[in-house]
Design an enzyme around this catalytic site. Structure first.
Site, PDB file in Angstrom:
ATOM      1  N   ALA A  56       0.736  -1.499  -0.094  1.00 52.40           N
ATOM      2  CA  ALA A  56      -0.170  -0.321   0.201  1.00 52.40           C
ATOM      3  C   ALA A  56       1.407   1.319  -0.034  1.00 52.40           C
ATOM      4  O   ALA A  56       2.236   1.847   0.798  1.00 52.40           O
ATOM      5  CB  ALA A  56      -0.712  -0.083   1.211  1.00 52.40           C
ATOM      6  N   SER A  85      -1.933  -2.390  -4.734  1.00 54.85           N
ATOM      7  CA  SER A  85      -2.494  -2.140  -3.835  1.00 54.85           C
ATOM      8  C   SER A  85      -3.878  -1.538  -4.078  1.00 54.85           C
ATOM      9  O   SER A  85      -3.832  -0.636  -4.969  1.00 54.85           O
ATOM     10  CB  SER A  85      -2.047  -2.446  -2.573  1.00 54.85           C
ATOM     11  N   THR A 145      -6.809  -9.954  -1.040  1.00 51.67           N
ATOM     12  CA  THR A 145      -6.611 -10.126   0.227  1.00 51.67           C
ATOM     13  C   THR A 145      -7.725 -10.756   1.770  1.00 51.67           C
ATOM     14  O   THR A 145      -9.151  -9.855   1.612  1.00 51.67           O
ATOM     15  CB  THR A 145      -6.016  -8.930   0.702  1.00 51.67           C
ATOM     16  N   HIS A 182       0.537 -11.886   5.628  1.00 50.41           N
ATOM     17  CA  HIS A 182       0.194 -10.140   5.782  1.00 50.41           C
ATOM     18  C   HIS A 182       1.015  -9.773   6.257  1.00 50.41           C
ATOM     19  O   HIS A 182       1.029  -8.440   6.318  1.00 50.41           O
ATOM     20  CB  HIS A 182      -1.405 -10.001   6.473  1.00 50.41           C
ATOM     21  N   ARG A 206       1.158  -8.518   9.559  1.00 50.99           N
ATOM     22  CA  ARG A 206       0.741  -7.607   9.946  1.00 50.99           C
ATOM     23  C   ARG A 206      -0.557  -7.471  11.318  1.00 50.99           C
ATOM     24  O   ARG A 206      -1.510  -6.751  11.430  1.00 50.99           O
ATOM     25  CB  ARG A 206       0.951  -6.149   9.671  1.00 50.99           C
ATOM     26  N   GLY A 211       5.888 -13.376   1.336  1.00 52.83           N
ATOM     27  CA  GLY A 211       6.521 -13.333   3.011  1.00 52.83           C
ATOM     28  C   GLY A 211       7.972 -13.455   3.776  1.00 52.83           C
ATOM     29  O   GLY A 211       8.061 -14.978   3.329  1.00 52.83           O
TER      30      GLY A 211
END
Length: 355
Positions: free
Chosen positions: A79, A106, A141, A240, A243, A272
């Site tokens: 983002a 994003s 997502t 994520h 997060r 990740g």
């Protein structure tokens, strides 16, 4: 100082970026155990290289959802990239294009799709705009019915800098993020994200688009089977970026469970913790069709703009190619589970006791 590996960009980004912005990109949820584990888990997987194989020609190309790309290394949706660099997502897209790979934009980008929310009309509009703009797939997502507790953002009272907007929502009066007593992002998300989101919405999304849908945020066999039943064209194993929920496994640890549950019906990708070409090889050996990188993109973007992102992609490519050569693999199809050993592979992983 010459940057010689992907990780070095993080320290440069930390120096360059305002604290609030760096912390937003760098931090994880709560104790940040999973954040560290996403990296550390790779070190518990070792190689079983094969020798005396002709590796004078190595082919890194692969096909993802029908599109041929130069390597199985792609860019995850991250983002608000204009917080890292004025050119933001544009620079990242150019770097991905020059490397011959895929970028995921994003929905919370600071650049719009022409250049998932409570209101289904907003989603439908975004999907139509993405189709018109030539996008080829949707990454949905699914691990964010609420935002994870990111304590750095709370301390910093994180909010989007005033000169930036979430471009995709600008015309819908959803582009601005107000200041809040804790994290402005958490407040924004609480107002926009639909907590009732369920598998039926994955099916609904297929009724409004012909684009394939990748479900991002799966880390269990049970959800893998449900995603395939719901019509997912692919699965992205992701927590994520550590997060959301802390103390979930590293994605590389969850990968094999998901791959086995998918049974080859859809491609499985890893998101990740990837910072080295060796990490890419390990993911493919465990059954991934490709990997996505997130933080390395924003850190290199902050450090050197488009050139930084290009360099990250080139370094990962070079390291991955070298790992293939030293493991005795000349194409991605030659990378097998037998090329690695993990701590859960008894008894090879443990040295035999002396008698």
């Amino acid at each position: 100082m010459e940057v010689t590996n992907v990780t070095e960009y993080q320290a440069i980004a930390k120096e360059k970026l305002p604290k609030m912005v760096y912390d937003y990109y760098a931090s994880g949820a709560e104790d940040q155990w999973t954040l560290e584990e996403n990296r550390n888990a790779f070190s518990r997987i070792l190689f079983r290289p094969r020798i005396l194989i002709d590796v004078s020609k190595i082919d890194l190309t692969t096909t993802i959802l029908g599109f041929k790309i130069s390597m199985p290394i792609m860019l995850a949706p991250t983002a608000m990239q204009k917080m890292a660099h004025p050119e933001g997502e544009y620079a990242t897209a150019r770097a991905a294009s020059s490397a011959g790979t895929i970028m995921t934009l994003s929905s919370w980008a600071t650049s719009s799709v022409e250049e998932v929310y409570k209101d289904r009309n907003v989603v439908a509009q975004l999907v139509r705009r993405a189709e018109r703009a030539g996008f080829k797939a949707i990454a949905l997502t699914v691990d964010t019915p609420r935002l994870g507790r990111r304590e750095a953002d709370i301390k910093n009272r994180f909010t989007l800098p005033p000169f930036l907007t979430l471009k995709n929502f600008e015309g819908l009066d959803l582009g601005k993020m107000d200041e809040a007593n804790d994290s402005g992002l958490a407040s924004y998300v609480a107002g926009q994200i639909d907590r009732t989101l369920s598998w039926k919405d994955v099916k609904w999304l297929q009724t409004i688009t012909t684009m394939p849908i990748l479900v991002k945020g799966v880390i269990t066999a049970e959800d893998t089977r449900l995603a395939i039943q719901a019509g997912a064209a692919g699965i992205i194993v992701s927590n994520h970026g550590a997060r959301q929920l802390d103390y979930v496994p590293a994605t590389i640890m969850a990968l094999e469970e998901v791959v086995k549950a998918a049974q080859g019906r859809v491609p499985v990708f890893l998101d990740g913790g990837v910072r080295r070409g060796t990490d890419v090889f390990k993911a493919l050996a465990l059954g991934a069709s490709g990997i996505f990188i997130g933080r390395p993109v924003v850190f290199s973007l902050a450090a050197e703009g488009e050139a930084g992102v290009r360099k990250v992609l080139q370094m990962l490519r070079d390291e991955f190619e070298l790992t293939m050569a030293l493991s005795g693999c000349t194409s991605l199809s030659e990378i097998t589970r037998d090329h690695i050993v993990s701590e859960w592979d008894a008894p090879w992983a443990r040295p035999a006791p002396r008698l």
